[in-house]
Design a protein around this motif. Structure first.
Motif, mmCIF file in Angstrom:
data_model
loop_
_atom_site.group_PDB
_atom_site.id
_atom_site.type_symbol
_atom_site.label_atom_id
_atom_site.label_comp_id
_atom_site.label_asym_id
_atom_site.label_seq_id
_atom_site.Cartn_x
_atom_site.Cartn_y
_atom_site.Cartn_z
ATOM 1 N N GLY A 41 0.801 -1.213 0.000
ATOM 2 C CA GLY A 41 0.000 0.000 0.000
ATOM 3 C C GLY A 41 0.836 1.265 0.000
ATOM 4 O O GLY A 41 2.028 1.268 -0.316
ATOM 5 N N GLY A 42 0.174 2.347 0.411
ATOM 6 C CA GLY A 42 0.806 3.652 0.372
ATOM 7 C C GLY A 42 1.529 4.004 1.655
ATOM 8 O O GLY A 42 1.557 3.225 2.623
ATOM 9 N N SER A 54 -4.708 2.045 4.071
ATOM 10 C CA SER A 54 -3.439 2.569 3.572
ATOM 11 C C SER A 54 -3.727 3.496 2.397
ATOM 12 O O SER A 54 -4.603 3.217 1.570
ATOM 13 N N TYR A 55 -2.986 4.602 2.324
ATOM 14 C CA TYR A 55 -3.284 5.616 1.325
ATOM 15 C C TYR A 55 -2.014 6.066 0.604
ATOM 16 O O TYR A 55 -0.933 6.112 1.181
ATOM 17 N N ARG A 56 -2.238 6.431 -0.669
ATOM 18 C CA ARG A 56 -1.189 7.058 -1.464
ATOM 19 C C ARG A 56 -1.641 8.465 -1.836
ATOM 20 O O ARG A 56 -2.832 8.784 -1.796
ATOM 21 N N ARG A 162 10.071 2.818 3.823
ATOM 22 C CA ARG A 162 8.897 2.662 2.978
ATOM 23 C C ARG A 162 7.894 1.694 3.611
ATOM 24 O O ARG A 162 8.226 0.936 4.531
ATOM 25 N N ASP A 188 7.600 7.440 0.208
ATOM 26 C CA ASP A 188 7.705 6.766 -1.088
ATOM 27 C C ASP A 188 9.129 6.831 -1.624
ATOM 28 O O ASP A 188 9.640 5.855 -2.176
ATOM 29 N N ASN A 212 3.810 9.350 -10.645
ATOM 30 C CA ASN A 212 3.337 8.958 -9.311
ATOM 31 C C ASN A 212 3.446 10.107 -8.320
ATOM 32 O O ASN A 212 4.399 10.905 -8.360
ATOM 33 N N ALA A 214 4.080 11.259 -4.369
ATOM 34 C CA ALA A 214 5.093 10.725 -3.444
ATOM 35 C C ALA A 214 5.210 11.581 -2.192
ATOM 36 O O ALA A 214 5.102 12.808 -2.242
ATOM 37 N N SER A 256 -6.565 12.637 -1.746
ATOM 38 C CA SER A 256 -6.817 11.228 -2.063
ATOM 39 C C SER A 256 -8.203 10.803 -1.598
ATOM 40 O O SER A 256 -8.932 10.098 -2.311
#
Length: 696
Positions: A41-42, A54-56, A162, A188, A212, A214, A256
């Motif tokens: 995940g993020g 979990s988040y990105r 990470r 990230d 992406n 980050a 997000s």
């Protein structure tokens, strides 16, 4: 009480100064307990719900994060840079640093940036019990509350990286943080700027792949961050040129969440309760006071070192020259002094040693010795024992108790001769001591002579310490003081005076408890020379217990301070008085009060440094100071023609004897400040000075 407070402050300082290693140096363990949603995940992890989330960050979204600050040098540079580029960031702060720099922390928050918890002392949390981890979080929150008035819901563990690096050892910490209401933030991309790999490498490491989003890890503290600043000046414009937007972690998370089917808002900062602000204020004050204490101790360490080295240099230069001059074959005071001498022995309950003392005085080889024993209201058989000796040149005078100065003045009034020798009732002279003691009076400018006091009872460890002190601190110093014409004390155990000088200075007074120091200072101010005669040796019984030693040194220290205060005006006077005031009093204040009072700082910092600084460097520094003392001791013992054997006790002296002298000085200072008066303390005697002339 003072010692307890000092130790407590050093404990706080040791806690907040915990040393840490750079991020990314810890090995990863297994991941069997880590959910797939986390490992794949993020970088933002929420374990506060039944299901782990979990988040990105969205695409082309960058959240700059900075660890380990605030730092007074680099954090302002980074804040200026962020302001220049109009970019917000998230600072994961160390609580102890917040406590040191609350204004800088407030500047971070006021600049629109976000704060996160990075623990209070930057430990490896996996090695700490749960209660200690909670304390690390809470203390950081309190420090942030005091500095900014807010609390944060973001946390980043020291040494984390990470999401795919979270292992079985650290996963329970993430779960625990979620239960406490925290969002765990990793990263990230890691710039690895802590390793200072170069600006190009830092930019390359920090740049996300493709489009992406980050969370990017930088550091604003922990070392030289010049490469970090230079890299950011390139990184931000380059990413903006590619269409990236910069946010804080919370702002990026909200972006997000806005894209989900159940949008919600995460707030990074909330207002801190007033109770937390007050508790945070106490914590910040404790950190700052502890920092200030260690800074003060560091300065004092330098002061002690300078004083010790300066004293040693002066002793080697002047005391050595004094000894060489006196031992030159052509040295002479002048024509031999054969005038008769009156020896005054003030005695109060001295039955153990009075017979040996009087006999040694009456049988000296100087022609015309008169001994006057003044019994100052003794309650034992002192007077009877002295009278029973039936020595033809000894008179015993009985008077009501009036104190040592009164007894001495009575003896001087009854003395038949113009050369006066004063001797304590527990002191044994060698046969030639009086003859050597009065020879300096061949010089008409000499008003008083200090003899060479020796410790007779050297068998106990306490007595050995005093023997070392007498040789170094008294006899060696007297050579120095004579050379500078500022002798502060003719010892009560063996001292000689010219009657005219004694009477001209007002005689012995009870203005202070150190009547010998008082009269010596008065003679120096009157222009008389006060000299030291090493050949005139007297053996005294030193206190054999720490309790007795404390009483004696308390009286000496307090009396010396009284005498210094009494003669303080000499500092601004002219002529001989001014010379003494501007030489003798500063020397006595620096080397007789300040140096012994501050010397324990060396031991205190040595113990502290062994545990919390570089132990090798600390041990070397302490050993260097001890070596300096040992060299001084060897020189002093050689000049005094003493055997070096007792010097084995010198290292032990640092841990007990010196600390006690430090406490005695503190008590003396306190007594002086309160204006209290002390009576003439009588120490317990055993008569062990008898036959001491053979001691080695």
């Amino acid at each position: 009480m003072l010692l307890v407070v000092l130790v407590s402050l050093l404990a706080v300082e040791a806690y907040v100064n915990a040393q840490f290693t750079p991020d990314g140096t810890h090995d990863r363990q297994g991941q069997t307990s880590v959910p797939d949603a986390v490992r794949t995940g993020g970088p933002i992890i929420n374990t506060g719900y039944e299901s782990v989330q979990s988040y990105r960050l969205p695409a082309k979204t960058i959240a700059l994060t900075f660890d380990d600050g605030p730092d007074p040098l680099w954090t302002p540079k980074i804040l200026d840079l962020l302001h220049e580029h109009q970019v917000p960031a998230t600072f994961f702060v160390v609580g102890s640093q917040v406590g040191r720099y609350p204004e800088l922390t407030a500047r971070i928050a006021d600049g629109g940036h976000e704060l996160g918890v990075h623990t209070f002392t930057h430990p490896n949390l996996a090695e700490l019990p749960s209660w200690r981890r909670r304390m690390e979080y809470n203390q950081t929150q309190l420090a942030i509350a005091k500095a900014t008035g807010v609390k944060t819901s973001l946390i980043r563990f020291p040494y984390s990286s990470r999401a795919d690096a979270i292992d079985d050892r650290n996963w329970p910490l993430v779960r625990e943080a979620g239960e406490l209401g925290y969002l765990t933030v990793v990263n990230d991309t890691d710039s690895v700027d802590w390793a200072r790999p170069g600006v190009d490498a830092i930019v390359r490491n920090a740049t996300p792949t493709g489009d992406n989003g980050a969370i990017v890890l930088f550091h604003d503290a922990g070392g030289d961050r010049a490469q970090t600043v230079a890299a950011l000046h390139r990184f931000i414009p380059e990413l903006k040129a590619k269409g990236y937007r910069f946010t804080t972690v919370s702002q990026g998370l909200n972006l997000s969440l806005a894209e989900t089917t159940t949008p919600q808002q995460v707030v990074g900062h909330t207002s801190a309760p007033s109770a937390d602000r007050w508790r945070g204020a106490a914590l910040v004050w404790a950190v700052q006071i502890a920092d200030g204490t260690i800074d003060v101790l560091g300065v004092l360490f330098v002061v002690v070192g300078v004083l010790a080295i300066g004293r040693t240099a002066l002793l080697f230069l002047l005391a050595g020259r004094h000894a060489r001059r006196r031992r030159s074959p052509d040295w002479s005071w002048g024509p031999p002094v054969t005038e008769p001498v009156s020896v005054i022995v003030p005695a109060y309950n001295e039955k153990e040693g009075i017979a040996a003392a009087v006999r040694s005085l009456a049988t000296g080889d100087h022609p015309g010795i008169e001994v006057v024993v003044v019994d100052d209201g003794s309650t034992d058989d002192t007077a009877d024992i002295a009278a029973a000796l039936r020595l033809p040149n000894v008179r015993v005078v009985r008077k009501p108790n009036g104190g040592k100065p009164s007894a001495l003045n009575t003896g001087v009034a009854l003395a038949r001769h113009d050369l006066i020798v004063m001797v304590d009732g527990d002191t044994v002279f060698e046969p030639d001591s009086i003859r050597h003691l009065v020879q300096p009076f061949a010089d008409p400018q000499v008003g008083a002579v200090a003899g060479n006091v020796k410790v007779g009872n050297r068998r106990s460890l306490v007595a050995k310490w005093q023997h070392i002190e007498y040789v170094i601190g008294f006899n060696l110093d007297r050579r120095l003081y004579e050379t500078l014409r500022c002798m502060p004390t003719v010892p009560g155990a063996i001292g000689a005076f010219r009657r005219s000088a004694l009477m001209g200075a007002g005689g012995m007074t009870d203005d202070t408890l150190a009547e010998d120091t008082d009269i010596t200072m008065a003679l120096c101010r009157a222009g008389w020379k006060v000299v030291y005669e090493e050949k005139a040796r007297a053996w005294t019984e030193a206190p054999s217990t720490l309790g007795q030693l404390w009483k004696q040194r308390y009286r000496w220290s307090y009396g010396t301070m009284q005498a210094m205060w009494k003669h303080r005006h000499s500092v601004t006077e002219h002529g001989a008085s001014g010379r003494f005031g501007r030489r003798g009093l500063p020397f006595l204040a620096l080397f007789g009060v300040a140096l012994p009072l501050l010397a324990p700082v060396i031991d205190l910092l040595a113990i502290y440094g062994l545990f919390f600084f570089n132990s090798i460097e600390t041990l070397l520094a302490w050993s260097a100071m001890l070596g300096l003392q040992l060299v001084t001791a060897v020189v002093a013992f050689r000049l005094d023609r003493e055997k070096l054997g007792p010097l084995w006790a010198l290292p032990l002296q640092q841990f007990v004897y010196r600390q006690m002298m430090y406490l005695v000085l503190i008590q003396s200072l306190a007594t002086a400040l309160t204006g209290a008066r002390l009576r003439w303390h009588k120490l317990h005697r055993t008569g062990q000075a008898l036959g001491a002339g053979s001691a080695g």
